[in-house]
Design a protein around this motif. Structure first.
Motif, PDB file in Angstrom:
ATOM      1  N   VAL A   1       0.867  -1.178   0.000  1.00 29.39           N
ATOM      2  CA  VAL A   1       0.000   0.000   0.000  1.00 29.39           C
ATOM      3  C   VAL A   1       0.903   1.227   0.000  1.00 29.39           C
ATOM      4  CG1 VAL A   1      -1.920   1.175   1.136  1.00 29.39           C
ATOM      5  CG2 VAL A   1      -1.686  -1.310   1.350  1.00 29.39           C
ATOM      6  N   ASP A   2       0.706   2.080  -0.988  1.00 31.71           N
ATOM      7  CA  ASP A   2       1.609   3.214  -1.176  1.00 31.71           C
ATOM      8  C   ASP A   2       1.261   4.373  -0.232  1.00 31.71           C
ATOM      9  OD1 ASP A   2       3.733   4.570  -2.263  1.00 31.71           O
ATOM     10  OD2 ASP A   2       3.003   4.445  -4.331  1.00 31.71           O
ATOM     11  N   ASP A   3       2.202   5.280  -0.094  1.00 31.64           N
ATOM     12  CA  ASP A   3       2.006   6.459   0.746  1.00 31.64           C
ATOM     13  C   ASP A   3       0.765   7.234   0.291  1.00 31.64           C
ATOM     14  OD1 ASP A   3       2.649   8.455   2.651  1.00 31.64           O
ATOM     15  OD2 ASP A   3       3.457   9.678   1.027  1.00 31.64           O
ATOM     16  N   GLY A   4      -0.145   7.489   1.226  1.00 31.63           N
ATOM     17  CA  GLY A   4      -1.336   8.271   0.912  1.00 31.63           C
ATOM     18  C   GLY A   4      -2.404   7.519   0.138  1.00 31.63           C
ATOM     19  N   GLU A   5      -2.177   6.243  -0.078  1.00 28.90           N
ATOM     20  CA  GLU A   5      -3.149   5.457  -0.849  1.00 28.90           C
ATOM     21  C   GLU A   5      -4.348   5.046   0.012  1.00 28.90           C
ATOM     22  OE1 GLU A   5      -3.347   1.736  -4.010  1.00 28.90           O
ATOM     23  OE2 GLU A   5      -1.740   1.709  -2.525  1.00 28.90           O
ATOM     24  N   PHE A   6      -5.521   4.973  -0.625  1.00 27.62           N
ATOM     25  CA  PHE A   6      -6.733   4.443   0.012  1.00 27.62           C
ATOM     26  C   PHE A   6      -6.957   3.046  -0.560  1.00 27.62           C
ATOM     27  CE2 PHE A   6     -10.643   6.042   2.289  1.00 27.62           C
ATOM     28  CZ  PHE A   6     -11.220   4.786   2.442  1.00 27.62           C
TER      29      PHE A   6
ATOM     30  N   GLY B   1      -3.700  13.258   3.543  1.00 28.83           N
ATOM     31  CA  GLY B   1      -2.810  12.340   2.819  1.00 28.83           C
ATOM     32  C   GLY B   1      -2.556  11.037   3.560  1.00 28.83           C
ATOM     33  N   LEU B   2      -3.596  10.543   4.238  1.00 24.99           N
ATOM     34  CA  LEU B   2      -3.398   9.382   5.113  1.00 24.99           C
ATOM     35  C   LEU B   2      -3.421   8.065   4.354  1.00 24.99           C
ATOM     36  CD1 LEU B   2      -5.747  10.451   8.026  1.00 24.99           C
ATOM     37  CD2 LEU B   2      -3.297   9.988   8.237  1.00 24.99           C
ATOM     38  N   THR B   3      -2.426   7.257   4.586  1.00 28.13           N
ATOM     39  CA  THR B   3      -2.412   5.891   4.078  1.00 28.13           C
ATOM     40  C   THR B   3      -3.511   5.129   4.820  1.00 28.13           C
ATOM     41  OG1 THR B   3      -0.025   6.090   3.804  1.00 28.13           O
ATOM     42  CG2 THR B   3      -0.955   3.858   3.721  1.00 28.13           C
ATOM     43  N   THR B   4      -4.484   4.601   4.056  1.00 30.23           N
ATOM     44  CA  THR B   4      -5.696   4.069   4.675  1.00 30.23           C
ATOM     45  C   THR B   4      -6.029   2.671   4.155  1.00 30.23           C
ATOM     46  OG1 THR B   4      -6.571   6.314   4.914  1.00 30.23           O
ATOM     47  CG2 THR B   4      -8.185   4.524   4.976  1.00 30.23           C
TER      48      THR B   4
END
Ligand code: ADP
Ligand code: ADP
Length: 227
Positions: A28-33, A186-189
């Motif tokens: 899961v990438d940085d800031g990805e939902f 920009g939260l990785t979620t």
């Protein structure tokens, strides 16, 4: 800047013989939902519980920003579960509801004030900081419940079917709110749901689960291919 890397992760519940989650890899990438999508029993909650530190994997590793947190304590992994409950302390101001977990975490008072005010400023709700929950609209209360997780500045935000018990109008409002705050900060979620429409609205990518197996990861426009 936070990435999540799940490598060969699997799980078996105590006193059972077959795997609840079969070994899988997921980045899961940085800031990805990232949405975990699948029917009841497909393994979504178990994966989230391993991320949170409530279940121990049978095999594999969990890396956050490259650091191995597979066996770290719940409080040492910067993974926050949001919207497990929408309940706010009715006798406390919004400011104190938001600061509560930070006080428990032992943050100094001036930092708590700064964090709470900056989050509420960013979402345009500074004017309700000194209100109590009873004075707020339903949507404002939901916003505060979500902000309670964001204010902890988690590296990874996780949610487990947070709208399933809401009435339809509240579901739509809450999904929009979740997406707005996730993008704003920009939260990785990582978000679990059994509703494909919700998965498509929210997800940058959707991971499809079936009986404990990860069967594919797709962007929402290509999701139909895996249903
Ligand atoms: P989901 O969140 O997609 O509904 P779960 O992660 O809860 O799926 O379940 C994955 C599998 O693990 C299912 O086969 C389920 O029956 C099993 N399971 C879940 N919780 C437990 C438990 N506490 N003990 C034994 N098996 C469990
Ligand atoms: P319990 O362990 O029974 O949940 P708590 O004292 O932790 O008891 O919580 C009492 C009520 O306050 C519950 O409804 C809970 O959902 C809510 N609550 C718990 N933590 C917080 C928090 N940080 N901010 C606002 N409300 C909370």
């Amino acid at each position: 800047m936070s990435t999540v890397s799940l490598n060969g992760l699997s799980h078996v519940y105590e006193n059972t013989t077959s795997e609840s989650v079969h070994p899988f890899n997921l980045f899961v990438d940085d800031g990805e939902f990232l949405v975990l999508y699948g029917p009841s029993g497909s393994g979504k909650s178990t994966i989230l519980r391993m991320l949170h530190g409530l279940e121990t994997p049978k095999s594999g590793t969990i890396l956050i920003d490259g650091a191995d947190i597979t066996h770290a304590a719940v409080n040492d992994r910067d993974v926050t579960l949001a919207l497990e409950s929408y309940a706010l302390y009715p006798h406390m101001s919004v400011r104190d509801n938001l600061g509560f977990a930070l006080r428990v975490d032992g943050l100094p008072a001036d930092e708590i004030t700064e964090r709470v005010e900056s989050v509420m400023d960013k979402i345009g709700l500074s004017d309700i900081l000194d209100s109590v929950p009873g004075d707020l609209t339903q949507l404002q209360r939901q916003t505060v419940a979500l902000a309670r997780a964001v204010v902890r500045r988690p590296k990874v935000l996780i949610m487990d079917e947070p709208v399933v018990n809401l009435v339809p109008e509240q579901q739509a409002e809450t999904l929009a709110l979740i997406k707005q705050l996730q993008q704003e900060f920009g939260l990785t979620t990582i978000y679990a749901t059994s509703d494909l429409e919700d998965a498509k609205v929210l997800g940058d990518r959707i991971a499809f689960l079936d009986r404990g197996r990860l069967i594919g990861v797709e962007t929402p426009d290509l999701a139909e291919a895996l249903v």
